[in-house]
Design a protein around this motif. Structure first.
Motif, short mmCIF file in Angstrom:
data_model
loop_
_atom_site.label_atom_id
_atom_site.label_comp_id
_atom_site.label_asym_id
_atom_site.label_seq_id
_atom_site.Cartn_x
_atom_site.Cartn_y
_atom_site.Cartn_z
N ALA A 17 -35.55 58.33 -20.16
CA ALA A 17 -36.25 58.22 -21.44
C ALA A 17 -36.91 56.85 -21.64
N LEU A 18 -36.60 55.89 -20.81
CA LEU A 18 -37.20 54.56 -20.96
C LEU A 18 -38.67 54.60 -20.58
N PRO A 19 -39.53 53.95 -21.34
CA PRO A 19 -40.97 53.99 -21.04
C PRO A 19 -41.33 53.34 -19.70
N GLU A 20 -40.46 52.45 -19.20
CA GLU A 20 -40.72 51.79 -17.92
C GLU A 20 -40.38 52.67 -16.72
N SER A 21 -39.65 53.74 -16.94
CA SER A 21 -39.22 54.63 -15.86
C SER A 21 -40.43 55.34 -15.24
N PRO A 22 -40.47 55.57 -13.95
CA PRO A 22 -39.44 55.33 -12.96
C PRO A 22 -39.42 53.88 -12.50
N PHE A 23 -38.25 53.45 -12.00
CA PHE A 23 -38.07 52.08 -11.55
C PHE A 23 -38.20 51.99 -10.03
N ASP A 24 -38.59 50.81 -9.56
CA ASP A 24 -38.74 50.58 -8.12
C ASP A 24 -37.46 50.11 -7.46
N LEU A 25 -36.66 49.32 -8.19
CA LEU A 25 -35.47 48.71 -7.58
C LEU A 25 -34.31 48.66 -8.56
N ASP A 26 -33.15 49.00 -8.04
CA ASP A 26 -31.88 48.82 -8.76
C ASP A 26 -31.03 47.90 -7.88
N PRO A 27 -30.92 46.61 -8.23
CA PRO A 27 -30.24 45.67 -7.36
C PRO A 27 -28.71 45.69 -7.43
N ALA A 28 -28.13 46.53 -8.27
CA ALA A 28 -26.67 46.60 -8.40
C ALA A 28 -26.25 48.06 -8.44
N ALA A 29 -26.39 48.73 -7.30
CA ALA A 29 -26.19 50.18 -7.29
C ALA A 29 -25.50 50.66 -6.02
N ASP A 30 -25.39 51.96 -5.93
CA ASP A 30 -24.97 52.63 -4.71
C ASP A 30 -25.67 53.98 -4.65
N THR A 31 -25.40 54.76 -3.65
CA THR A 31 -26.12 56.04 -3.49
C THR A 31 -25.84 57.01 -4.62
N ILE A 32 -24.72 56.84 -5.31
CA ILE A 32 -24.36 57.77 -6.39
C ILE A 32 -24.96 57.36 -7.72
N ASN A 33 -24.94 56.06 -8.05
CA ASN A 33 -25.35 55.64 -9.39
C ASN A 33 -26.72 54.97 -9.45
N ARG A 34 -27.48 54.98 -8.39
CA ARG A 34 -28.77 54.29 -8.38
C ARG A 34 -29.73 54.89 -9.41
N LYS A 35 -30.57 54.02 -9.95
CA LYS A 35 -31.52 54.44 -10.98
C LYS A 35 -32.95 54.10 -10.60
N ALA A 36 -33.19 53.88 -9.31
CA ALA A 36 -34.52 53.51 -8.83
C ALA A 36 -34.74 54.09 -7.43
N ARG A 37 -35.99 54.03 -6.99
CA ARG A 37 -36.33 54.55 -5.66
C ARG A 37 -35.57 53.81 -4.56
N GLN A 38 -35.47 52.49 -4.71
CA GLN A 38 -34.76 51.65 -3.75
C GLN A 38 -33.62 50.96 -4.48
N TRP A 39 -32.58 50.60 -3.75
CA TRP A 39 -31.44 49.94 -4.37
C TRP A 39 -30.74 49.04 -3.37
N TYR A 40 -29.99 48.09 -3.93
CA TYR A 40 -29.12 47.25 -3.14
C TYR A 40 -27.68 47.63 -3.47
N SER A 41 -26.91 47.85 -2.43
CA SER A 41 -25.50 48.19 -2.61
C SER A 41 -24.68 46.91 -2.73
N GLU A 42 -23.40 47.05 -2.96
CA GLU A 42 -22.52 45.89 -3.02
C GLU A 42 -22.56 45.14 -1.69
N ALA A 43 -22.63 45.86 -0.59
CA ALA A 43 -22.71 45.23 0.74
C ALA A 43 -24.03 44.47 0.92
N ASP A 44 -25.12 44.99 0.34
CA ASP A 44 -26.43 44.31 0.42
C ASP A 44 -26.45 43.03 -0.41
N ASP A 45 -25.67 43.00 -1.47
CA ASP A 45 -25.57 41.87 -2.40
C ASP A 45 -26.90 41.56 -3.07
N GLY A 46 -27.19 42.29 -4.12
CA GLY A 46 -28.44 42.11 -4.87
C GLY A 46 -28.65 40.72 -5.44
#
Length: 82
Positions: A17-46
């Motif tokens: 519902a956010l007007p900015e959506s869709p997002f390009d990057l979620d730097p604090a995510a994983d494959t289950i909770n990501r909210k963007a096309r690309q994401w950094y996992s805990e191992a990637d360390d955003g």
């Protein structure tokens, strides 16, 4: 000693519902909770990676200050929209 984490997930409906959506990057995510096309996992360390595009970040509640400092640094880069 490992920091205790609290994985609170932002509801998909809220993000969609956010007007900015869709997002390009979620730097604090994983494959289950990501909210963007690309994401950094805990191992990637955003916190250590460059951010880009439209960024959605629901940081770990155990360390919000680190993520706020990183967002403040990244917003000054022309590649980033927060």
């Amino acid at each position: 000693m490992k920091t205790k984490t609290f994985p609170y997930v932002t509801p998909v409906e809220f993000v969609a519902a956010l007007p900015e959506s869709p997002f390009d990057l979620d730097p604090a995510a994983d494959t289950i909770n990501r909210k963007a096309r690309q994401w950094y996992s805990e191992a990637d360390d955003g916190l250590c990676q460059p951010w880009y595009g439209k960024v959605f970040c629901n940081p770990p509640y155990s360390e919000p200050a680190k993520w706020l400092r990183k967002a403040a640094e990244e917003i000054n880069r022309p590649e980033v929209e927060l």
